[in-house]
Design a protein around this motif. Structure first.
Motif, short mmCIF file in Angstrom:
data_model
loop_
_atom_site.label_atom_id
_atom_site.label_comp_id
_atom_site.label_asym_id
_atom_site.label_seq_id
_atom_site.Cartn_x
_atom_site.Cartn_y
_atom_site.Cartn_z
N HIS A 102 0.03 -4.40 1.88
CA HIS A 102 0.31 -5.39 0.84
C HIS A 102 1.80 -5.35 0.49
CE1 HIS A 102 -3.98 -5.33 0.69
NE2 HIS A 102 -4.06 -4.19 0.06
N GLN A 103 2.62 -5.28 1.52
CA GLN A 103 4.06 -5.06 1.31
C GLN A 103 4.75 -6.13 0.49
OE1 GLN A 103 5.03 -4.47 5.48
NE2 GLN A 103 5.43 -2.31 5.13
N ASP A 158 3.38 -7.83 -2.04
CA ASP A 158 2.79 -8.06 -3.36
C ASP A 158 2.68 -6.74 -4.12
OD1 ASP A 158 1.42 -8.91 -5.57
OD2 ASP A 158 -0.23 -9.85 -4.48
N SER A 218 0.10 -6.54 -7.19
CA SER A 218 -1.30 -6.36 -6.80
C SER A 218 -1.53 -5.00 -6.16
CB SER A 218 -1.72 -7.45 -5.81
OG SER A 218 -1.63 -8.71 -6.41
N ARG A 248 -1.82 -2.48 -8.83
CA ARG A 248 -3.13 -2.59 -9.49
C ARG A 248 -4.21 -1.96 -8.61
NH1 ARG A 248 -3.33 -8.04 -11.27
NH2 ARG A 248 -4.06 -8.68 -9.24
N LYS A 249 -4.13 -2.27 -7.31
CA LYS A 249 -5.13 -1.71 -6.39
C LYS A 249 -5.02 -0.18 -6.35
CE LYS A 249 -6.64 -1.89 -1.53
NZ LYS A 249 -6.57 -2.63 -0.27
N GLN A 300 -0.83 -7.48 7.29
CA GLN A 300 -0.95 -7.81 5.87
C GLN A 300 -2.25 -8.57 5.61
OE1 GLN A 300 1.72 -6.66 3.70
NE2 GLN A 300 2.00 -5.55 5.63
N PRO A 302 -5.00 -8.22 -1.32
CA PRO A 302 -5.18 -6.90 -1.95
C PRO A 302 -6.45 -6.78 -2.79
CG PRO A 302 -3.65 -8.21 -3.22
CD PRO A 302 -4.09 -9.08 -2.11
N ARG A 358 -11.63 -3.17 -2.37
CA ARG A 358 -11.60 -1.80 -2.88
C ARG A 358 -12.43 -0.97 -1.92
NH1 ARG A 358 -8.18 -3.90 -4.75
NH2 ARG A 358 -7.64 -4.36 -6.90
#
Lengths: 603, 164
Positions: A142-143, A145, A148, A151-152, B30, B33, B36
């Motif tokens: 997730h480079q 963002d 987010s 948060r993750k 990518q 996100p 989980r």
């Protein structure tokens, strides 16, 4: 990996006398008793240089983790896996009386074992650690963002903290290792494995189902590099028979196997007698065989032959090559077609070498090789060049336009459309050789006995094609040679040495530790037996109540040696009567709930 | 209003899909996100209770990922997962949660790009479906179902036909 492991076998052989003389035994301090103590969690958030901190706001994660329930200490490390950070983690565990640890860093697949040792050095049970994978499965993916990703990362830490609160100390049983190897198959591969092991001081039992040792190699005249095979084979058989550490059993079959890594038991049928054996590891070296063609008049005419029968009956009989005028080879017979989709890898080289031998014996012989794609890979490309220089004619065909073979009054005619000349070519060979490829032996019984599987073509496959090429998926079992996939003799020998070295690593230990991740029965089990059928390893059975002890409960019994910890039983049981250590219902439920609860506050 | 960011729970088997997901990281592929990840030893270890709990607690989507058929580290855990997935789909439909919110996929340890693609695709799907309505607004409210009147008779028949 295979080559490197084979080389390691050679190096180990040279070092065998000095082996173990400079080893320092790793010891761990006595574990602290934490039963009954409330969870006190330490969270260590790794920056991994900038790998994590470049995307995830590590400070915010630290701040967030500090206010999570049960968390008593949080810190950020530049590299949690560095020696300094390890020391710091150990010190913090002691100072803050932490009894559980969360490492938010990379993947447990590579680093969990290391952090387990860190905990053990701090007098904690190794299984009191959980990792939150905030690098491989977060910052790296997730480079773009960072918000987010942060948060993750908070969610991942929260999930790990929730799970670790339910962790409890686990024990690994010690298993005594039987220092003996079973080698199934007495071909060159089996023999080389046995001799390599003997050189490393390990005994083996070499089991061959036919009357003599040698296997497929008995049918080979030369190997691809041109050396004659027979003298090498004779020498090998002599050395195997002479070596006291190798017990050779011919006309022997494995009937039944039980046990697991370090401690297998087997029943053999040796001629009319039965034998009981014990071994700590086994190598499958059962070979494969030449396919029997069903096309091109094979079986109807004696001069339509397979590669091996041509070698044996014509090629290496000088008187015959003097009178031959024309020979044609057809490649990929029955291969690379829907019924047998794989390439056998060795047939192209074999035909090209046979063609060279023919041309060198008698340059007047016209030699044609009809092929779909020439695969004289690697250094064997040299043979292809030599064949062309000697005047061997290569004609390509496609699977939709195969050559047509007819016979009139004993004369064979092969018709093929030459794609370069764009005309139909007629060849009238004295011999037509069909390169039919390699098919697997019937390995089903052996695989069933050891409870591993073959691939759809019947070959054995390694646990990982690159990282563990000679390990089978079951611990303590290895493979070598063409029972894996078709390959030339030199590659098979290399695998034989690699497999022997893998066995050596295992059997040079006096005892090994069993996995801790295994199923266990809870008080909820009422013996309904639903889990028994789904266990792929037959590790479960039913235990009737012992009336003498005035028990009245039927329960399920687990054989820890057979249990692999997959948890199929746990997911089948709807009474929570059986679970897997490290992945219990409370642990997984805690993760699920933590993933969703607290979403808002982590924003 | 900001874009809907769904909560997706992923059960990843240790040997194939978790490793594939790790590899996606190594390759810097990518993807959104929202996943989980929860590591399990085998997709066959994922009890339907866990999937249901995720939905009832308000997850917007659940993915179970295992090894390809025939490649299960435990021989047949993934086929058990597949059998359970069929039942989970039926039950979700029955209780009024769109079964499209649940998904079972096979990902080998080498298929990093497949992992990234599937997670991307599934996240977009869930974003289109919007928030899952059983997600408790506050702790007092009873879960609301997306489909108010499930045709229960028909569904039960389906269940019977499929499970036997």
């Amino acid at each position: 990996m295979g080559q490197a492991t084979a080389a390691a076998a050679g190096a180990s052989r040279l070092l065998i006398k000095k082996r173990g003389t400079q080893v320092k035994k790793k010891g761990f301090p006595k574990e602290r008793i934490i039963v009954g103590k409330t969870p006190t969690v330490g969270v260590f958030v790794c920056s991994c240089g900038v790998n994590i901190s470049g995307t995830v706001d590590v400070d915010k994660v630290v701040e967030y983790a500090a206010q999570l329930p049960d968390v008593a200490y949080v810190e950020n490390n530049l590299f949690s896996c560095s020696v300094d950070a390890q020391e710091s983690i150990i010190q913090k565990i002691i100072d803050f009386k932490l009894n559980r640890v969360v490492i938010a860093a990379c993947t447990p697949r590579t680093h969990e074992r290391m952090f387990q040792e860190t905990l053990r050095n701090a007098r904690l049970n190794g299984f009191m650690v959980e990792m939150a994978n905030i690098r491989n499965q977060n910052s790296w993916v997730h480079q773009k963002d960072g918000i987010s990703a942060t948060r993750k990362a908070k969610d991942q830490v929260r999930m790990a903290v929730a799970k670790v609160a339910h962790n409890y100390p686990l024990r690994q049983d010690r298993i005594h290792v039987v220092k003996k190897t079973l080698i199934v198959g007495g071909g060159v591969v089996g023999m080389v494995s046995a001799l390599t092991l003997a050189g490393l001081g390990i005994e083996s039992i070499l089991v061959e189902q036919s009357e003599i040792l040698g296997g497929n190699t008995l049918k080979l005249e030369t190997c691809f590099k041109g050396q004659r095979v027979a003298p090498m084979l004779e020498d090998l058989i002599k050395r195997v028979n002479k070596d006291k550490r190798i017990r050779v059993l011919t006309q022997a079959n494995l009937v039944y196997v039980a046990g697991s890594v370090g401690n297998f038991q087997g029943h053999l049928q040796v001629r009319s007698k039965e034998a009981f054996i014990e071994f700590g590891a086994a190598i499958m070296a059962t070979g494969a065989k030449e396919a029997i063609p069903s096309e091109y008049l094979y079986g109807k005419l004696s001069n339509v032959m397979t590669q091996l029968s041509f070698d044996e009956n014509v090629l290496y009989k000088n008187e015959k090559t003097n009178t031959i005028k024309c020979v044609a080879f057809i490649q990929c017979v029955g291969s690379r077609e829907p019924e047998r989709p794989y390439c056998s890898r060795i047939c192209c080289i074999h035909s090209v070498r046979a063609a060279i031998t023919l041309k060198k014996a008698n340059s007047k012989i016209k030699v044609y090789i009809l092929y779909r794609d020439m695969r004289t890979y690697g250094e064997w490309e040299e043979h292809y060049k030599t064949a062309r220089d000697l005047g061997v004619v290569f004609i390509r065909y496609t699977v939709d336009h195969k050559p047509k073979v007819t016979e009139i009054a004993g004369q064979l005619t092969v018709k093929i459309k030459d794609p370069l000349l764009d005309i139909e070519v007629k060849i009238k060979p004295d011999y037509l050789i069909l390169s039919s490829g390699v098919v697997a032996n019937d390995n089903k019984k052996l695989a069933d006995n050891f409870k591993f599987t073959t691939n759809e073509d019947g070959f054995f496959t390694g646990a990982h094609p690159k990282l563990k090429p000679v390990d089978l998926s079951i611990a303590g079992l290895f493979l070598a040679g063409i029972c894996n996939y078709p390959k030339p003799l030199d590659e098979s020998i290399e695998q034989a040495k690699a497999a022997a070295h893998r066995v050596f690593i295992l059997l040079s230990q006096n005892e090994i530790k069993s996995e801790a991740i295994k199923a266990f029965i809870t008080d909820q089990c009422d013996g309904c037996a639903l889990c028994i059928d789904v266990c792929p390893f037959h590790a479960l059975s039913i235990q009737m109540p012992d009336k003498t002890k005035s028990e009245n409960r039927v329960r399920v019994l687990i054989d820890p040696a057979l249990c692999q910890g997959c948890g199929i039983c746990a997911a089948t049981c709807h009474k929570d009567g059986i679970m897997v250590h490290g992945f219990t219902k409370p642990q997984l439920m805690a993760q699920v709930r933590a993933a969703i609860n607290g979403m808002e506050e982590s924003c | 209003m900001s874009r809907f960011e769904p909560v997706i729970i992923g059960f990843l088997c240790n040997w194939c899909s978790y490793t594939g997901a790790d590899l996606a990281g190594v390759a810097r592929l990518q993807y959104p996100p929202n996943l989980r990840p929860i590591r399990v030893m085998c997709s066959g270890m994922v009890s339907p209770d866990l999937v249901m709990e995720a939905f009832l607690k308000g997850a917007d989507g659940v993915m179970v990922m295992g090894c390809h058929p025939g490649e299960c580290h435990y021989l047949e855990g993934n086929t058990k997962a597949a059998a359970r997935a069929r039942v989970i789909t039926l039950v979700l439909d029955d209780i009024g949660i769109n079964p499209d919110r649940f998904r079972l996929n096979w990902i080998s340890s080498a298929e990093a790009s497949v992992f990234a693609e599937l997670v991307t695709e599934f996240t977009i799907r869930i974003q289109k479906l919007g928030p899952q309505q059983t997600r408790p607004q506050n702790s007092d409210t009873e879960p609301k179902h997306e489909m108010q009147n499930p045709k229960s008779g028909e569904k039960q028949r389906d269940l019977k036909n499929n499970v036997t």
